[in-house]
Structures are given as C-alpha cells and as structure tokens.
Design a protein around this motif. Structure first.
Motif, PDB file in Angstrom:
ATOM      1  N   LYS A  79      -7.117 -23.330 -12.520  1.00  0.00           N
ATOM      2  CA  LYS A  79      -7.379 -23.407 -13.880  1.00  0.00           C
ATOM      3  C   LYS A  79      -8.551 -22.418 -14.250  1.00  0.00           C
ATOM      4  O   LYS A  79      -8.777 -21.678 -15.106  1.00  0.00           O
ATOM      5  N   VAL A  80      -9.722 -22.488 -13.331  1.00  0.00           N
ATOM      6  CA  VAL A  80     -11.062 -21.587 -13.413  1.00  0.00           C
ATOM      7  C   VAL A  80     -10.608 -20.158 -13.196  1.00  0.00           C
ATOM      8  O   VAL A  80     -11.029 -19.402 -13.967  1.00  0.00           O
ATOM      9  N   ILE A  81      -9.609 -19.879 -12.445  1.00  0.00           N
ATOM     10  CA  ILE A  81      -9.185 -18.500 -12.367  1.00  0.00           C
ATOM     11  C   ILE A  81      -8.758 -18.082 -13.647  1.00  0.00           C
ATOM     12  O   ILE A  81      -9.227 -16.824 -14.271  1.00  0.00           O
ATOM     13  N   ILE A  82      -7.444 -18.689 -13.940  1.00  0.00           N
ATOM     14  CA  ILE A  82      -6.956 -18.261 -15.170  1.00  0.00           C
ATOM     15  C   ILE A  82      -7.877 -18.094 -16.369  1.00  0.00           C
ATOM     16  O   ILE A  82      -7.742 -17.108 -17.043  1.00  0.00           O
ATOM     17  N   LEU A  83      -8.786 -18.975 -16.606  1.00  0.00           N
ATOM     18  CA  LEU A  83      -9.558 -19.067 -17.645  1.00  0.00           C
ATOM     19  C   LEU A  83     -10.538 -18.034 -17.572  1.00  0.00           C
ATOM     20  O   LEU A  83     -11.244 -17.232 -18.536  1.00  0.00           O
ATOM     21  N   THR A  84     -11.101 -17.712 -16.557  1.00  0.00           N
ATOM     22  CA  THR A  84     -12.117 -16.805 -16.347  1.00  0.00           C
ATOM     23  C   THR A  84     -11.436 -15.372 -16.694  1.00  0.00           C
ATOM     24  O   THR A  84     -12.201 -14.490 -17.283  1.00  0.00           O
ATOM     25  N   ILE A  85     -10.266 -15.186 -16.183  1.00  0.00           N
ATOM     26  CA  ILE A  85      -9.586 -13.709 -16.074  1.00  0.00           C
ATOM     27  C   ILE A  85      -9.488 -13.721 -17.590  1.00  0.00           C
ATOM     28  O   ILE A  85      -9.756 -12.601 -18.414  1.00  0.00           O
ATOM     29  N   LEU A  86      -9.071 -14.653 -18.276  1.00  0.00           N
ATOM     30  CA  LEU A  86      -8.476 -14.555 -19.761  1.00  0.00           C
ATOM     31  C   LEU A  86      -9.839 -14.449 -20.798  1.00  0.00           C
ATOM     32  O   LEU A  86      -9.751 -13.339 -21.609  1.00  0.00           O
ATOM     33  N   LEU A  87     -10.612 -15.309 -20.607  1.00  0.00           N
ATOM     34  CA  LEU A  87     -11.827 -15.004 -21.458  1.00  0.00           C
ATOM     35  C   LEU A  87     -12.803 -14.189 -21.214  1.00  0.00           C
ATOM     36  O   LEU A  87     -13.361 -13.105 -22.218  1.00  0.00           O
ATOM     37  N   SER A  88     -13.017 -13.738 -19.849  1.00  0.00           N
ATOM     38  CA  SER A  88     -13.786 -12.490 -19.589  1.00  0.00           C
ATOM     39  C   SER A  88     -13.243 -11.326 -20.148  1.00  0.00           C
ATOM     40  O   SER A  88     -13.829 -10.214 -20.525  1.00  0.00           O
ATOM     41  N   GLY A  89     -11.912 -11.288 -19.826  1.00  0.00           N
ATOM     42  CA  GLY A  89     -11.047  -9.789 -20.035  1.00  0.00           C
ATOM     43  C   GLY A  89     -11.190  -9.669 -21.864  1.00  0.00           C
ATOM     44  O   GLY A  89     -11.439  -8.830 -22.219  1.00  0.00           O
ATOM     45  N   ALA A  90     -11.015 -10.916 -22.406  1.00  0.00           N
ATOM     46  CA  ALA A  90     -11.026 -10.780 -24.026  1.00  0.00           C
ATOM     47  C   ALA A  90     -12.482 -10.263 -24.375  1.00  0.00           C
ATOM     48  O   ALA A  90     -12.511  -9.442 -25.412  1.00  0.00           O
ATOM     49  N   ALA A  91     -13.462 -10.976 -23.881  1.00  0.00           N
ATOM     50  CA  ALA A  91     -14.875 -10.561 -24.089  1.00  0.00           C
ATOM     51  C   ALA A  91     -15.162  -9.217 -23.771  1.00  0.00           C
ATOM     52  O   ALA A  91     -16.114  -8.277 -24.470  1.00  0.00           O
ATOM     53  N   ALA A  92     -14.619  -8.621 -22.654  1.00  0.00           N
ATOM     54  CA  ALA A  92     -14.961  -7.142 -22.350  1.00  0.00           C
ATOM     55  C   ALA A  92     -14.239  -6.289 -23.265  1.00  0.00           C
ATOM     56  O   ALA A  92     -14.746  -5.221 -23.718  1.00  0.00           O
ATOM     57  N   ILE A  93     -13.148  -6.722 -23.701  1.00  0.00           N
ATOM     58  CA  ILE A  93     -12.258  -5.806 -24.846  1.00  0.00           C
ATOM     59  C   ILE A  93     -12.975  -5.942 -26.248  1.00  0.00           C
ATOM     60  O   ILE A  93     -13.264  -4.888 -26.883  1.00  0.00           O
ATOM     61  N   LEU A  94     -13.307  -6.964 -26.566  1.00  0.00           N
ATOM     62  CA  LEU A  94     -13.924  -7.231 -27.915  1.00  0.00           C
ATOM     63  C   LEU A  94     -15.310  -7.205 -28.335  1.00  0.00           C
ATOM     64  O   LEU A  94     -15.927  -6.420 -29.181  1.00  0.00           O
ATOM     65  N   PHE A  95     -15.942  -7.371 -26.821  1.00  0.00           N
ATOM     66  CA  PHE A  95     -17.445  -7.073 -27.049  1.00  0.00           C
ATOM     67  C   PHE A  95     -18.269  -6.390 -25.941  1.00  0.00           C
ATOM     68  O   PHE A  95     -18.715  -6.896 -25.151  1.00  0.00           O
TER      69      PHE A  95
END
Length: 240
Positions: free
Chosen positions: A214-230
């Motif tokens: 769970k931690v891995i999936i959420l980390t990849i999704l959220l950090s990836g989204a943040a890197a793209i958007l911000f």
C-alpha cells in the motif's frame, strides 16, 4: 571532518533528539513483544540496531515465534520494507552529483520514515553528514527502547504501555506538519495520502493488499502526480 560537514552533523544530532525520544517510547512496546515471544534483551537489541523498522520487526517476531523458514522471513521483510527503496531513490536526488558511493550507501542504510522526513525537508542539497547525525542519536534511541522494553516491560502498568505506542503517531505529525504549513502542495499531498490510505483500508478489493505494498503504490502514484503537476525547479546554488 571539515567545518561544513561538522555543522551539518550537529544539525542532524539536534533534529534527531525528538526522533530518538519518540523511538524510545515506541520501541519499548516492541521490547515487550519480544519478551512475550521469548526473545532476550541482547538479541532483541541487536535486531533493533540492524533493522530500523517497527512494522518489519513486529512481523519478524511473529514469524520467528512460529518457527517459519528463513526464506519466509526474508520475503516478508523485503515486502514490508520496500518503501525504503523508494525513499532511498528519492533522497539520492537531493545528494550532490559528486557524492561518493560510500555516502550514498550509508545514507540509504540509515533511512527510516522519520529520518527520511527530516532529511528530505532539508533545504537545498542534502549533506550526508546531516543524515549521519540524525541517525547517530535516533537509532540508539530505538535500540535502547527495545532493550528496556524486554528488561522492564512487565514492571509497567498495561495502560502506560499502551499509551507509549501512541508516540509513533505524534512523531509522524511532528515530521509532516511543519513543511505542510509552509507549502500548500505538501499540505495537499498529505491530505490526499490520508484519503487514499483510507480507501485502501476500507474498499474490499484494496483492503487485502499488504501494508508495505500500500505504501509503495501510494508513494508512486502521489509523488508521480506531484512531480508532473508541481515540478520543482532546480536552483543552481543548491548544487554547490
């Protein structure tokens, strides 16, 4: 050690003190669990000095008590602690390009959730001696708490023992609240992480996923989204 590295090491020692105090309280309950599983103070302390993860150690105690094979123990630790691989990759980006393999290895070795939190929030490029300073006081606090839990755990009332475990959550809050107050993006990510984590806990087709995954999936999704958007703009002065 030059004066710049020494100053970073001292800053790490300072910031590691509250982490060590939190670790001391939390690992006390780990020591009690180790005692209940028949593990003595010395091996329990060595375990905490070499495996800096509460979830991993609690899982290891259960597996050891059941007499499971070493392969099962190794696989469980790999899955539970996979998030540290992502944290190491993220933290390596904060190190200067000329950092040696030696410093990259030991910086990754000392990563815990809390040490990663304070190291990643360090402005500019990360000096590895800051992480060393943080670990130099935080890790012994974790090991000492484990040892005291084995030796003195039965002497404390049950209500006090349960109260000590709450310190872990207070420690997490101390890590995320200061940067979240300064940066709206970080605050939004913290809220999004809590909401997504709740979904993973209650939705039937997601609740069966292990905590580490769970931690891995959420980390990849959220950090990836943040890197793209911000995206964060590189500052040439940080590379010095």
């Amino acid at each position: 050690m030059n004066s710049y590295n020494l100053q970073n090491f001292r800053d790490g020692l300072r910031d590691g003190i509250p982490i060590a105090l939190g670790y001391l309280a939390v690992s006390f309950t780990l020591g009690i669990a180790a005692r209940n599983f028949g593990i003595h103070a010395f091996p329990a302390t060595i375990m905490s000095l070499t495996n800096f993860t509460s979830a991993g150690e609690f899982a290891a105690l259960s597996i050891i008590s059941m007499g499971a094979p070493y392969l099962e123990l190794a696989l469980s630790q790999a899955i539970i602690n996979l998030r540290y691989l992502l944290m190491s990759c993220a933290l390596s980006q904060k190190l200067s390009e000329d950092s040696s393999l030696f410093h990259r290895f030991w910086t990754g070795f000392f990563i815990t959730d809390e040490i990663f939190g304070v190291s990643s929030s360090r402005p500019g490029k990360l000096n590895p001696f800051y992480t060393y300073g943080t670990a130099a006081v935080a890790i012994p606090g974790w090991a000492l708490g484990t040892c005291l839990g084995v030796v003195l755990g039965t002497a404390l009332p049950a209500r006090i023992t349960r109260a000590l475990s709450v310190a872990l959550y207070g420690m997490f809050l101390a890590v995320i609240i200061p940067p979240a107050r300064k940066n709206k993006v970080i605050a939004g990510l913290v809220i999004a992480a809590m909401l997504c984590s709740s979904l993973f806990s209650y939705l039937p087709f997601l609740s069966g996923i292990s905590t580490g995954m769970k931690v891995i999936i959420l980390t990849i999704l959220l950090s990836g989204a943040a890197a793209i958007l911000f995206p964060v703009k590189e500052d040439n002065k940080d590379a010095e």
